[in-house]
Design a protein around this motif. Sequence first.
Motif, short mmCIF file in Angstrom:
data_model
loop_
_atom_site.label_atom_id
_atom_site.label_comp_id
_atom_site.label_asym_id
_atom_site.label_seq_id
_atom_site.Cartn_x
_atom_site.Cartn_y
_atom_site.Cartn_z
N ASP A 128 0.80 -1.23 0.00
CA ASP A 128 0.00 0.00 0.00
C ASP A 128 0.84 1.28 0.00
O ASP A 128 0.40 2.30 0.51
CB ASP A 128 -0.94 0.03 1.21
N ASN A 129 2.04 1.23 -0.54
CA ASN A 129 2.94 2.39 -0.60
C ASN A 129 3.27 2.97 0.78
O ASN A 129 3.76 4.08 0.88
CB ASN A 129 2.36 3.49 -1.49
N LYS A 130 2.97 2.23 1.85
CA LYS A 130 3.19 2.75 3.20
C LYS A 130 4.04 1.85 4.07
O LYS A 130 4.62 2.30 5.05
CB LYS A 130 1.85 2.99 3.90
N LYS A 131 4.08 0.57 3.74
CA LYS A 131 4.82 -0.38 4.57
C LYS A 131 5.83 -1.11 3.71
O LYS A 131 5.56 -1.45 2.57
CB LYS A 131 3.89 -1.40 5.20
N THR B 143 9.83 3.61 2.84
CA THR B 143 9.12 2.87 1.81
C THR B 143 9.20 3.58 0.47
O THR B 143 9.49 2.96 -0.56
CB THR B 143 7.64 2.66 2.22
N LYS B 144 8.96 4.88 0.45
CA LYS B 144 9.02 5.64 -0.81
C LYS B 144 10.42 5.61 -1.41
O LYS B 144 10.57 5.50 -2.63
CB LYS B 144 8.58 7.08 -0.58
N THR B 145 11.44 5.71 -0.58
CA THR B 145 12.81 5.68 -1.08
C THR B 145 13.10 4.36 -1.77
O THR B 145 13.60 4.33 -2.90
CB THR B 145 13.80 5.90 0.08
N TYR C 293 13.89 3.35 -5.82
CA TYR C 293 14.99 2.50 -6.29
C TYR C 293 14.46 1.36 -7.14
O TYR C 293 15.02 1.02 -8.18
CB TYR C 293 15.80 1.94 -5.13
N PHE C 294 13.39 0.75 -6.67
CA PHE C 294 12.78 -0.36 -7.41
C PHE C 294 12.36 0.10 -8.81
O PHE C 294 12.61 -0.58 -9.80
CB PHE C 294 11.58 -0.93 -6.65
#
Length: 104
Positions: free
Chosen positions: A63-66, A88-90, A94-95
């Motif tokens: 969920d873009n948060k965990k 998580t966003k960082t 990278y992914f």
Amino acid sequence: GKSYDILKWEMKRIEKELHNKGINGRGIVDIKLKNQAWTKLKDLNVRYIEGGESLDTSFGIIDNKKLTIHCLTEEKPMIIIIKNEFITKTLKNYFEILWKVAKP
């Protein structure tokens, strides 16, 4: 791929549950793993890179948060859940960079 060995009794149930819930995933793995059965799951889009051996560690974003980090060594498997949006966003960034250069 290591999860299939370590969690072999649970993987079919997990696959079915993810499919029933409509959960799709993407993964980037070393080209050496291209013919593994799990890379052909219909709910998983996999791309390949050379030299991407993970040493039995992977991560997932929920969920873009965990962020979940899976270290599935045979001696002591563990999963770490990080509930920090910035971390998580960082790693998601990278992914996405790797996703663009990885080959289908």
